[in-house]
Enzyme design. Structure first.
Site, PDB file in Angstrom:
ATOM      1  N   LEU A  29     -11.373  44.587  32.066  1.00  5.97           N
ATOM      2  CA  LEU A  29     -10.212  45.488  32.134  1.00  5.97           C
ATOM      3  C   LEU A  29      -9.546  45.653  30.770  1.00  5.97           C
ATOM      4  CD1 LEU A  29      -7.181  43.972  31.958  1.00  5.97           C
ATOM      5  CD2 LEU A  29      -7.850  43.150  34.188  1.00  5.97           C
TER       6      LEU A  29
ATOM      7  N   CYS B  63      -7.181  39.204  23.190  1.00  5.94           N
ATOM      8  CA  CYS B  63      -8.622  39.100  23.462  1.00  5.94           C
ATOM      9  C   CYS B  63      -9.496  39.290  22.217  1.00  5.94           C
ATOM     10  CB  CYS B  63      -9.017  40.095  24.537  1.00  5.94           C
ATOM     11  SG  CYS B  63      -8.371  39.649  26.167  1.00  5.94           S
TER      12      CYS B  63
HETATM   13  N1  LIG Z   1      -5.607  40.313  29.140  1.00  3.56           N
HETATM   14  C1  LIG Z   1      -6.722  41.018  29.212  1.00  3.56           C
HETATM   15  O1  LIG Z   1      -6.730  42.235  29.010  1.00  3.56           O
HETATM   16  C2  LIG Z   1      -8.034  40.345  29.539  1.00  3.56           C
HETATM   17  C3  LIG Z   1      -9.166  41.151  29.811  1.00  3.56           C
HETATM   18  C4  LIG Z   1     -10.361  40.531  30.093  1.00  3.56           C
HETATM   19  C5  LIG Z   1     -10.458  39.155  30.051  1.00  3.56           C
HETATM   20  N2  LIG Z   1      -9.361  38.410  29.752  1.00  3.56           N
HETATM   21  C6  LIG Z   1      -9.503  36.954  29.743  1.00  3.56           C
HETATM   22  O2  LIG Z   1      -8.817  36.462  30.880  1.00  3.56           O
HETATM   23  C7  LIG Z   1      -8.255  35.188  30.599  1.00  3.56           C
HETATM   24  C8  LIG Z   1      -6.760  35.238  30.873  1.00  3.56           C
HETATM   25  O3  LIG Z   1      -6.182  36.151  29.983  1.00  3.56           O
HETATM   26  P1  LIG Z   1      -4.692  36.696  30.189  1.00  3.56           P
HETATM   27  O4  LIG Z   1      -4.509  37.765  29.182  1.00  3.56           O
HETATM   28  O5  LIG Z   1      -4.460  36.995  31.612  1.00  3.56           O
HETATM   29  O6  LIG Z   1      -3.852  35.395  29.764  1.00  3.56           O
HETATM   30  P2  LIG Z   1      -2.350  35.016  30.168  1.00  3.56           P
HETATM   31  O7  LIG Z   1      -1.925  34.019  29.179  1.00  3.56           O
HETATM   32  O8  LIG Z   1      -1.553  36.255  30.361  1.00  3.56           O
HETATM   33  O9  LIG Z   1      -2.481  34.337  31.610  1.00  3.56           O
HETATM   34  C9  LIG Z   1      -2.997  33.070  31.827  1.00  3.56           C
HETATM   35  C10 LIG Z   1      -2.236  32.464  32.991  1.00  3.56           C
HETATM   36  O10 LIG Z   1      -2.863  31.231  33.353  1.00  3.56           O
HETATM   37  C11 LIG Z   1      -1.840  30.298  33.698  1.00  3.56           C
HETATM   38  N3  LIG Z   1      -2.400  28.954  33.590  1.00  3.56           N
HETATM   39  C12 LIG Z   1      -2.740  28.283  32.455  1.00  3.56           C
HETATM   40  N4  LIG Z   1      -3.259  27.081  32.779  1.00  3.56           N
HETATM   41  C13 LIG Z   1      -3.248  27.006  34.137  1.00  3.56           C
HETATM   42  C14 LIG Z   1      -3.656  26.027  35.054  1.00  3.56           C
HETATM   43  N5  LIG Z   1      -4.208  24.883  34.650  1.00  3.56           N
HETATM   44  N6  LIG Z   1      -3.480  26.265  36.361  1.00  3.56           N
HETATM   45  C15 LIG Z   1      -2.928  27.423  36.792  1.00  3.56           C
HETATM   46  N7  LIG Z   1      -2.534  28.399  35.967  1.00  3.56           N
HETATM   47  C16 LIG Z   1      -2.697  28.195  34.653  1.00  3.56           C
HETATM   48  C17 LIG Z   1      -0.717  30.597  32.722  1.00  3.56           C
HETATM   49  O11 LIG Z   1       0.513  30.112  33.183  1.00  3.56           O
HETATM   50  C18 LIG Z   1      -0.776  32.121  32.664  1.00  3.56           C
HETATM   51  O12 LIG Z   1       0.067  32.716  33.630  1.00  3.56           O
HETATM   52  C19 LIG Z   1      -8.622  34.887  29.156  1.00  3.56           C
HETATM   53  O13 LIG Z   1      -9.819  34.161  29.142  1.00  3.56           O
HETATM   54  C20 LIG Z   1      -8.854  36.258  28.569  1.00  3.56           C
HETATM   55  O14 LIG Z   1      -9.695  36.234  27.452  1.00  3.56           O
HETATM   56  C21 LIG Z   1      -8.145  38.966  29.522  1.00  3.56           C
END
Ligand SMILES: NC(=O)c1ccc[n+]([C@@H]2O[C@H](COP(=O)([O-])OP(=O)(O)OC[C@H]3O[C@@H](n4cnc5c(N)ncnc54)[C@H](O)[C@@H]3O)[C@@H](O)[C@H]2O)c1
Length: 439
Positions: free
Chosen positions: A154, A266
């Site tokens: 996404l 990312c």
């Molecule tokens: N943001 C994007 O557009 C996107 C797109 C594709 C992939 N990703 C990948 O998805 C993953 C998450 O990215 P994001 O942007 O959503 O990050 P983010 O920091 O917005 O969200 C991560 C969430 O995980 C929670 N968290 C951390 N440790 C935890 C645990 N042990 N138990 C429960 N919750 C926990 C945090 O509180 C936070 O709310 C990353 O690996 C990122 O590379 C993100």
């Protein structure tokens, strides 16, 4: 289906709401209690178009709920998506996988029934077997817990559309694990039946799918920004050049806008994580292109600071500089590794008085950069400015009237870091107009 989404940030909150929209019963789980409270009140903890409405709709319908309890998550359903953060480790290029392994450990010890754990977080290739080993070691259900890899493609600001109508669905499984495949196929049935290309593959390919997609996207941006450097040296115009290149179907126009380069949570950490992992695997030379991609991207920020200094007659000390944009891109409040804020911070360090405006990201920016001044209104922000920098291309900035702005600024000088302002209009209105990669 009853399923959980562990980690409810940009990815997880979106995924949870969209799974409810597909008809599933969803329990989102996050260790951040404040975030859980916001989500349970029917609001999104982030700015993402349409997400507030979708969360409100499905928390009200009872199909979507959030908790901070792993015990509740483990008991709720037998399909668990994991979308916790995988940031860059401080000071090195590698991923910090501590959030992922904490989540896996916490969940595992509570899994008493057969379950499927589908990881969406972006990771270095080779992580899936480590997740499987931990689950098998710690889960009371042992080897009846299976791992699926479901990379997420996404784009923030198009997150709902990309989740509900993705351009492809990638599912990675360990050989012979047909139960996990059946569960994921059932979960994504509507998406698969709508004709979405669905690629079933092994874990390593699924892990690399996301890493290489981001590596390519970053390369495309840095490619055109490298060309911009040559344009600046030769007097050519990189925006016209990008348009010319984009007409070639083998190149295409998308994802190749020249400017201040990429940022966000990312692309930067993913190309560094990819490089680091390739090195560990003995494939270091293959990733050397990405080191250059990263270096070109950093040079854009330096070049913007140099141009700002040049426009301020060689001395930034005491100059009032207005920065349009704090988010790493428009239509999000995400400021992680924001090029705009990196430039704003550097200008502040060099003695300028920097005022930043942004439609959505000021609250986040204030927390990380308290040294900068903030103002909501982009027109008021230009009042008495010595220089205006356009660093995040919110569409509304392109519609502001440069004539009106010229009269309120101290000196009508602007640098367009995103090549979306109309240079002719701004010049006609009396502005000294500069842009990266343009004469
Ligand atoms: N943001 C994007 O557009 C996107 C797109 C594709 C992939 N990703 C990948 O998805 C993953 C998450 O990215 P994001 O942007 O959503 O990050 P983010 O920091 O917005 O969200 C991560 C969430 O995980 C929670 N968290 C951390 N440790 C935890 C645990 N042990 N138990 C429960 N919750 C926990 C945090 O509180 C936070 O709310 C990353 O690996 C990122 O590379 C993100």
């Amino acid at each position: 289906m009853k399923l959980t989404v562990i980690g409810c940030g940009y990815l997880g909150a979106t995924h949870a709401a969209c799974m409810a929209e597909l008809g599933h019963e969803v329990l989102g789980m996050d260790c951040d209690m404040d975030k859980v409270a916001v989500l349970n009140s029917g609001k999104a903890p982030i700015h993402e178009q349409g997400l507030d409405d979708l969360i409100a709709q499905h928390t009200a319908s009872g199909r979507l709920r959030f908790t901070a309890s792993y015990a509740e998550a483990a008991a709720f359903g037998d399909l668990h998506f994991i979308g916790v953060g995988t940031p860059q480790q401080p000071g090195v290029n590698a991923y910090d996988l501590s959030h992922l392994f904490t989540a896996v450990r916490q969940l595992a010890s509570r899994l008493k029934r057969p379950a499927v754990v589908a990881v969406k977080s972006t990771v270095p290739v080779g992580t899936a077997p480590r997740v499987r080993d931990l689950l098998h070691e710690l889960a009371p259900a042992g080897e009846r817990v299976e791992v699926a890899w479901n990379p997420e493609f996404l784009r923030e600001s198009f997150a709902l559309e990309d989740t509900l109508r993705p351009d492809r669905l990638v599912l990675g499984f360990e050989n012979g694990h047909s139960r996990a495949e059946a569960v994921l196929r059932q979960c994504f049935e509507k998406i698969i039946e709508s004709g979405t290309p669905t690629i079933i593959t092994d874990w390593a390919t699924a892990e690399l799918a996301k890493a290489s997609a981001n590596a390519f996207l970053a390369t495309k941006i840095s490619f055109i920004n490298a060309i911009a450097e040559v344009c600046e040296a030769s007097g050519a115009d990189v925006t016209t050049l990008a348009e010319i290149l984009g007409h070639d179907v083998r190149i295409g126009p998308h994802g190749m806008r020249p400017g201040l380069g990429f940022g966000g949570g990312c692309l930067p950490k993913d190309i560094r994580g990819f490089t680091s992992r390739a090195g560990e695997l003995g494939a270091d030379q293959a990733a050397s292109i990405l080191r250059e991609v990263d270096a070109i991207n950093s040079r854009r920020r330096e070049r913007m600071v140099d141009l700002a200094r040049e426009q301020c007659d060689g001395n930034l000390a005491g100059k009032r500089i207005t920065v349009w944009g704090a988010a790493f891109k428009p239509d999000t409040d995400d400021i992680r590794d924001s090029p705009a804020l990196a430039v704003a911070h550097k200008l502040h360090e060099l003695g300028a008085i920097v005022t930043v405006t942004d439609p959505r990201a000021l609250d986040n920016a204030r927390k990380v950069h308290p040294e900068l001044n903030y103002i909501d209104d982009p027109i008021a922000a230009v009042q008495d400015a010595d220089l205006l920098l356009h660093l995040t291309e919110w569409p509304q900035y392109s519609h502001l009237d440069p004539h009106r702005l010229a009269t309120s600024s101290a000196t009508p000088r602007v640098i367009d870091g995103r090549s979306t302002l109309n240079a002719d209009h701004w010049r006609e209105a009396g502005w000294t107009f500069r842009a990266l990669g343009r004469p």
